[in-house]
Design an enzyme around this catalytic site. Sequence first.
Site, mmCIF file in Angstrom:
data_model
loop_
_atom_site.group_PDB
_atom_site.id
_atom_site.type_symbol
_atom_site.label_atom_id
_atom_site.label_comp_id
_atom_site.label_asym_id
_atom_site.label_seq_id
_atom_site.Cartn_x
_atom_site.Cartn_y
_atom_site.Cartn_z
ATOM 1 N N LYS A 13 0.689 -1.114 0.089
ATOM 2 C CA LYS A 13 0.120 -0.049 0.021
ATOM 3 C C LYS A 13 0.858 1.367 0.120
ATOM 4 C CE LYS A 13 -1.774 -1.075 3.919
ATOM 5 N NZ LYS A 13 -1.202 -2.419 4.388
ATOM 6 N N ARG A 88 -9.799 0.919 8.878
ATOM 7 C CA ARG A 88 -9.264 -0.422 9.147
ATOM 8 C C ARG A 88 -10.513 -1.314 10.041
ATOM 9 N NH1 ARG A 88 -3.416 0.438 9.027
ATOM 10 N NH2 ARG A 88 -2.344 -1.558 9.426
ATOM 11 N N ARG A 127 11.611 -5.195 5.204
ATOM 12 C CA ARG A 127 11.443 -3.836 4.890
ATOM 13 C C ARG A 127 12.029 -2.667 5.727
ATOM 14 N NH1 ARG A 127 5.153 -1.706 5.379
ATOM 15 N NH2 ARG A 127 5.203 -2.761 7.465
ATOM 16 N N ARG A 161 11.036 -0.896 11.256
ATOM 17 C CA ARG A 161 9.901 -0.698 12.114
ATOM 18 C C ARG A 161 10.001 -1.714 13.384
ATOM 19 N NH1 ARG A 161 4.690 -0.158 8.465
ATOM 20 N NH2 ARG A 161 3.899 -1.221 10.276
ATOM 21 N N ARG A 172 -0.867 -8.842 13.713
ATOM 22 C CA ARG A 172 -1.402 -7.748 12.785
ATOM 23 C C ARG A 172 -2.309 -8.518 11.823
ATOM 24 N NH1 ARG A 172 4.078 -5.350 11.070
ATOM 25 N NH2 ARG A 172 3.195 -4.222 9.832
#
Length: 228
Positions: A13, A88, A127, A161, A172
Amino acid sequence: MNIILLGPPGAGKGTQARHLEEKYGLVQLSTGDMLRASIKRAEPLGLEAKKIMDKGELVPDDLIVRMIESRIGRPDCEKGFILDGFPRTVIQAEALDKMLADKNQKLDMVVELKVNEDLLVERVSGRFTCSRCGEGYHDKFCATQVPGICDKCGGGEFTRRADDNAETMKARLGAYNSQTAPILPYYESKGILKSVDGMLSMPEVFHELEKVLGVAPSCGCSCGCSCE
Ligand code: ADP
Ligand code: ADP
Ligand code: ZN
């Protein structure tokens, strides 16, 4: 054009929203980035949210809705926005509809990025982000051209992160499946839901997005697709 990019953590996203922002001048609104900025500034909101984010759970709806409401009211959003990471929950989706109706605005499209769960874990585990300009990278799928140097700004510092680990990722994904996925039928019933294969390469996903948004260049694309 006002759009939502919907999908589980690691679906792409943020990556696609940044490209849409650069190419089409739409404003990327990422509630995750807003929360992380608030944590960095050590604001009470951020510190409260951090405990929840570290567990991989969702921050309370009222807090998120207030945050996005004040952001969406700013003048730069008038040229169109891409929501990344919001809504969400169905409650957030309903609050967004009301917020936009009050401003005589509407959502043009909701695009779901579909990616298998195994790949999602691999995506978030690798990431990292440039600390100076925010450009996103991946150890395996999208590394910097020169190791340790940001392609975009030449910066040499990167962040990972705290919640991008396999354990938090489980929570998550659970939150996505139980609380966020029910938004899909909500938008489907409004006739504005589209789906894109998020397993493709980044430029291919971008091109598919351009197609569903109706802005794809009619020729000359370089992604190897068969569009005319
Ligand atoms: P999200 O915002 O949905 O959590 P990101 O855009 O941050 O996801 O992408 C997660 C990670 O996967 C990043 O490291 C990014 O560089 C990488 N990535 C994104 N899209 C693709 C893709 N189509 N193919 C391979 N890697 C990708
Ligand atoms: P990802 O890019 O991996 O999908 P985000 O950066 O969007 O993750 O969100 C990181 C965390 O911030 C979430 O796990 C959640 O705790 C919190 N968060 C972000 N957006 C929302 C939202 N709209 N509602 C509730 N919590 C949110
Ligand atoms: Zn950079």
